[in-house]
Write an enzyme that holds these catalytic residues in place. Sequence first.
Site, short mmCIF file in Angstrom:
data_model
loop_
_atom_site.label_atom_id
_atom_site.label_comp_id
_atom_site.label_asym_id
_atom_site.label_seq_id
_atom_site.Cartn_x
_atom_site.Cartn_y
_atom_site.Cartn_z
N HIS A 307 0.85 -1.19 0.00
CA HIS A 307 0.00 0.00 0.00
C HIS A 307 0.88 1.23 0.00
CE1 HIS A 307 -3.17 2.81 1.06
NE2 HIS A 307 -4.00 1.88 0.63
N ASP A 364 -7.95 -5.43 0.06
CA ASP A 364 -8.45 -6.30 -1.00
C ASP A 364 -7.99 -7.74 -0.87
OD1 ASP A 364 -10.00 -4.49 -2.34
OD2 ASP A 364 -8.29 -3.64 -3.41
N1 ACO Z 1 4.28 -7.87 -4.77
C1 ACO Z 1 5.63 -7.88 -4.91
N2 ACO Z 1 6.41 -6.77 -4.80
C2 ACO Z 1 5.79 -5.62 -4.53
C3 ACO Z 1 4.40 -5.53 -4.35
C4 ACO Z 1 3.64 -6.71 -4.48
N3 ACO Z 1 2.31 -6.67 -4.31
N4 ACO Z 1 4.07 -4.26 -4.09
C5 ACO Z 1 5.20 -3.55 -4.10
N5 ACO Z 1 6.26 -4.38 -4.37
C6 ACO Z 1 7.67 -3.99 -4.40
C7 ACO Z 1 8.03 -3.24 -5.67
O1 ACO Z 1 8.45 -4.13 -6.68
C8 ACO Z 1 9.10 -2.33 -5.18
O2 ACO Z 1 10.30 -3.09 -5.04
P1 ACO Z 1 11.74 -2.39 -5.30
O3 ACO Z 1 11.87 -1.30 -4.26
O4 ACO Z 1 12.73 -3.51 -5.13
O5 ACO Z 1 11.69 -1.85 -6.70
C9 ACO Z 1 8.66 -1.94 -3.76
O6 ACO Z 1 7.88 -3.06 -3.33
C10 ACO Z 1 7.84 -0.65 -3.70
O7 ACO Z 1 6.74 -0.79 -4.60
P2 ACO Z 1 6.08 0.41 -5.39
O8 ACO Z 1 5.31 -0.16 -6.54
O9 ACO Z 1 7.10 1.44 -5.67
O10 ACO Z 1 5.10 0.98 -4.27
P3 ACO Z 1 3.88 1.94 -4.52
O11 ACO Z 1 3.62 2.64 -3.25
O12 ACO Z 1 4.09 2.77 -5.75
O13 ACO Z 1 2.67 0.93 -4.88
C11 ACO Z 1 0.86 -0.56 -4.70
C12 ACO Z 1 1.70 0.54 -3.99
C13 ACO Z 1 0.40 -0.07 -6.07
C14 ACO Z 1 -0.37 -0.86 -3.85
C15 ACO Z 1 1.74 -1.85 -4.84
O14 ACO Z 1 2.14 -2.30 -3.57
C16 ACO Z 1 1.04 -2.95 -5.62
O15 ACO Z 1 1.12 -2.98 -6.86
N6 ACO Z 1 0.31 -3.88 -4.91
C17 ACO Z 1 -0.43 -4.91 -5.58
C18 ACO Z 1 -1.77 -4.35 -6.09
C19 ACO Z 1 -2.76 -4.07 -4.97
O16 ACO Z 1 -2.98 -4.89 -4.09
N7 ACO Z 1 -3.40 -2.90 -5.05
C20 ACO Z 1 -4.45 -2.50 -4.09
C21 ACO Z 1 -3.98 -1.37 -3.23
S1 ACO Z 1 -5.20 -0.99 -2.00
C22 ACO Z 1 -6.40 -0.21 -2.83
O17 ACO Z 1 -6.22 0.44 -3.82
C23 ACO Z 1 -7.73 -0.35 -2.32
#
Ligand code: ACO
Length: 428
Positions: A307, A364
């Site tokens: 998140h 979720d």
């Molecule tokens: N699985 C594996 N790795 C992940 C995940 C994941 N679900 N989420 C983040 N990471 C990793 C990224 O690859 C990144 O790694 P790095 O630093 O080595 O490059 C690091 O964690 C940071 O991730 P970002 O994408 O930069 O974080 P951001 O804050 O931009 O994204 C998000 C947040 C979009 C929720 C992300 O965690 C994600 O894609 N999660 C999966 C989708 C999801 O569940 N979305 C629902 C969110 S809640 C809502 O909207 C109601």
Amino acid sequence: MSLATELNETVNIQTGEQNSSYPVVTGTYNEKGITIDKLRDTTGYVTLDVGFKNTGSTESTITFIDGEAGILEHSGYRIEELASKSSFEEVMWLLLHGELPSEAELAGFSKQLKAHRALPVGVKGILDALPDQTHPMGMLAVVLNSLSGFYPAYDDSWKSEEVKWNTIYTLLANMPGITAYIYRRSQKLPYIDADPSLGYVENFLHMMFGKVDERVVEALDRLLILHADHEQNCSASTVRFVGSSRVNLFAAVAAGSNALWGPLHGGANQAVLEMLEAIQLDGGNVDKYIAKAKDKADPFRLMGFGHRVYKNFDPRAAVIKKYVDQVLDTLEKEDPVVDIAKGLEREALKDEYFSSRKLFPNVDFYSGIIYRALGIPVSLFTVMFALGRMPGWIAQWKEMRQNGEPIGRPRQIYTGAATRAYVPMSER
Ligand code: ACO
């Protein structure tokens, strides 16, 4: 209009030889923000923050999140308390008014929602005309946009108190009927009219399934509360942003619903269930998928994990997780993907990759399992999210208009080609 308190504190920014200072504002919990709207005028510089990772887009009184402590509050009320003590109708009122309703206020609100329930016949025609394979979120966006045509008197949604509230009641009251029509159309079932004797959630279930199971009412009510608002997320910011152009409320929330559709936002609930089913079909090997999620060469992400704001735990996920077993037990249902979900969570929480990046289950991760137990098909999950989030979007829009916020218009750093001579077609 500024709501935050200006502190007797400034932040100095040195740009070349020039030193300029900017006021600092503070909110209820002493969170601090540097007001930089004059930065470019003073220095010629803009701030660059792609994805708004550190930029406050507004001042708001609706929802507070402390992502480090895992706290979510609406007007000071903790989400855990609201989910266990309030009804969804009460929480809608709270978001719109900033206070919990009295008994009389709640009764008046319910009456308004009942009075505005009838779905325009033309809406059904629009949905019928769409190709069967249209995603329910695509259908929702089309219908929300079309409402400005069905309710032309509300086109200037901010025209008067009466118009504003009628627009709000209409949107909230039409959402269950729209959702139910999308569902019943997908199942090739006839539409069921609203029942004026039923409350908001009961009536929704009646329009969906033609029956109301009290155990389902309670579970769904709680889920809708947990989704009702989440401050400046992608869809709420979209609603405020689009609404800041002074377009009507229907168009602003249609834009918000499109933002919600994406798998990185509300679409994650559908993606989680599809992921769990795929893992189950593949033999249920949790470790294999944990490894895939960690592999940077693999595009697979653990859906329902991570998140932007919560870096400890998502309090909504904590409530939902406790609730999964209870709902399955009450409804006497079993779901083999529950074990896969629990296994993924268990392995991820002890894995350095996830802990070092502060990746925890979000709202979720478990919500889809409950939706499915309630009889809601996977493709409708994100529409269910929108049903819960509608009061939040409306509250965010209302606050933005009330505060007279200017049109949203970010700056950029241009990195394309510099001025060059035009190349005629014959020379390209
Ligand atoms: N699985 C594996 N790795 C992940 C995940 C994941 N679900 N989420 C983040 N990471 C990793 C990224 O690859 C990144 O790694 P790095 O630093 O080595 O490059 C690091 O964690 C940071 O991730 P970002 O994408 O930069 O974080 P951001 O804050 O931009 O994204 C998000 C947040 C979009 C929720 C992300 O965690 C994600 O894609 N999660 C999966 C989708 C999801 O569940 N979305 C629902 C969110 S809640 C809502 O909207 C109601």
